[in-house]
Structures are given as structure tokens and as C-alpha cells.
Scaffold this active site. Structure first.
Site, PDB file in Angstrom:
ATOM      1  N   HIS A   1       0.421  -1.553  -0.019  1.00  0.00           N
ATOM      2  CA  HIS A   1      -0.210   0.240   0.026  1.00  0.00           C
ATOM      3  C   HIS A   1       0.885   1.444  -0.014  1.00  0.00           C
ATOM      4  CE1 HIS A   1      -3.374   2.196   2.159  1.00  0.00           C
ATOM      5  NE2 HIS A   1      -3.609   2.155   1.001  1.00  0.00           N
TER       6      HIS A   1
ATOM      7  N   HIS B   1      -0.966  10.819  -1.919  1.00  0.00           N
ATOM      8  CA  HIS B   1      -1.956   9.988  -1.306  1.00  0.00           C
ATOM      9  C   HIS B   1      -2.753  11.703  -0.950  1.00  0.00           C
ATOM     10  CE1 HIS B   1      -4.795   8.814   1.596  1.00  0.00           C
ATOM     11  NE2 HIS B   1      -4.873   8.026   0.893  1.00  0.00           N
TER      12      HIS B   1
END
Length: 231
Positions: A16, A60
Site C-alpha cells: 500500500h 495520497h
């Protein structure tokens, strides 16, 4: 479209935002983190969004402050401005999506989250154009259900998954927030099926979003980030 038994989503751990560990000087969504993932043989999950000058970068957060020494929104900065910022006090820089694809070069699969940017509705289209020449295995995912309709249009052969949180999941809310972006107002029921038990306050008639491409069961279970296991 269903996930085949030999798909990486069912067989390969997913790092991730790369296999990051800031204690070792490896920030998330950095080339070091991606290289660590490739060395381990893991697939890579990452996030893409636009800059002010229309470049697609891997980052992100909406805000710069958590991951860099800069401030403000990513989409308010040009790529030149962003490239001057180090990630988490390191010499690592915010990657361009096009350069990232060249760097990975199909060595490991990719799980790409397309971040919600209502003010720039062409993000899915531009990302799909870059992926058209990419020869590696990949899947797409997003919180914005309208993006799934665009994925189906611009990348019809790609596995695609709907991410969702109950607190933001509302057909009416999405129509209100994206009215200027989606003039045809496609009905969200095109994306839904089944009707599970509803959380408190959820009205009858709202259905859970279909995990288009059947990604749902494996997205959280397979991810192995810098010690995180959920999106």
C-alpha cells in the site's frame, strides 16, 4: 467483469503506497518504496491526482503538509513547484505517473487509486491514455462512483473497483457535489446491487455499490503496506 482465479488480486500481496518505512528513510509513494515492493515481489498500490498544470502525480493526500515541508493543496501547485519538495525530509521527490509506469515497466502488478478531483473531470481519461501503452497487469479503483463509469468508457478491459465509506455514500450527495461535472447525471443504480443490512441512519432503497470487477473481497485482505492492511 469478474476477478479470475489467477489474478494478482487473489494471489499477490499488495504494498500500500509501496513498501514504505520512514524509519529507514523510505517514504510512502516514493521510488524507494516502489523498489522495495518490487524486490519483495509485491504488487504496488498507489494514488494519482492532477497538478495545477495538468500533470498526473503520485500523492495520497489533498494537502502537502503531512508528507512534505510544503503547504497548500497538491492541485494548486505546478509540477515544477512540487518537484522541489522532498518527501518526509528525504531526497525522494513526488513521482510523475508517466515516469512511474516506465520505472515499474510491468515487473509487478499495479493497483491504482484515482483520487477524487471534481474540479478536473478528465483525470480518468488522461490516466487511461497513459495506461493504454502500459504492458503490465493493473487494476483501477476510486471512491467516486462516477469515475467507474468513466473507467468503463476509457479503460473497458481493466479491472475496476468501487471504494466507499458509508458516511459519504449517498446518491443525492454525489449528484449535488458533482452536478457541474456530470451534466447527464447518470444514475448510481447502474453501479449497485444487493441490499445488505443498513447502518443507522441509512435510508431504505440505498444499495451498496457493486465492487465492479469483484475487487472488494481482496482489496483490504491482500494489502501489505508499511504495516497497514486497509485502504
Amino acid at each position: 467483469m469478474r476477478v479470475q482465479k489467477d489474478s494478482f488480486l487473489l494471489n499477490v500481496p499488495v504494498a500500500h503506497r509501496g513498501l514504505h518505512d520512514i524509519s529507514k528513510g523510505i517514504p510512502e509513494n516514493s521510488y524507494k518504496a516502489f523498489d522495495e515492493a518490487m524486490t519483495a515481489g509485491y504488487a504496488i498500490e498507489t494514488d494519482i491526482r492532477f497538478t495545477a498544470d495538468g500533470k498526473i502525480v503520485l500523492f495520497h493526500d489533498d494537502e502537502l503538509s503531512r508528507l512534505t515541508d510544503g503547504n497548500g493543496k497538491v492541485y494548486d501547485k505546478t509540477y515544477r513547484e512540487l518537484s522541489a519538495l522532498g518527501l518526509k525530509g528525504t531526497t525522494e521527490r513526488i513521482p510523475l505517473f508517466s515516469e512511474f509506469l516506465e520505472h515499474v515497466g510491468g515487473k509487478v502488478p499495479l493497483l491504482i487509486e484515482i483520487k477524487d478531483q471534481p474540479e478536473r473531470s478528465e483525470l480518468v481519461k488522461e490516466a487511461a491514455a497513459l495506461l493504454k501503452s502500459y504492458r503490465g497487469e493493473y487494476a483501477l479503483q476510486a471512491f467516486n462512483p462516477f469515475y467507474l463509469l468513466q473507467m468503463k468508457k476509457y479503460a473497458p478491459d481493466a479491472l475496476r473497483g468501487q471504494l466507499f465509506l458509508w458516511k459519504i455514500f449517498s446518491e443525492k450527495l454525489y449528484h449535488q457535489e458533482h452536478e457541474s461535472e456530470f451534466h447527464d447525471k447518470p444514475r448510481l443504480y447502474q453501479l449497485f446491487h444487493k441490499r445488505p443490512s443498513l447502518p443507522e441512519g441509512q435510508k431504505k432503497g440505498h444499495r451498496t455499490p457493486r465492487l465492479d470487477g469483484a475487487l472488494g473481497r481482496c482489496l483490504c485482505a491482500r494489502q501489505r503496506p508499511g504495516r497497514q492492511r486497509h485502504l
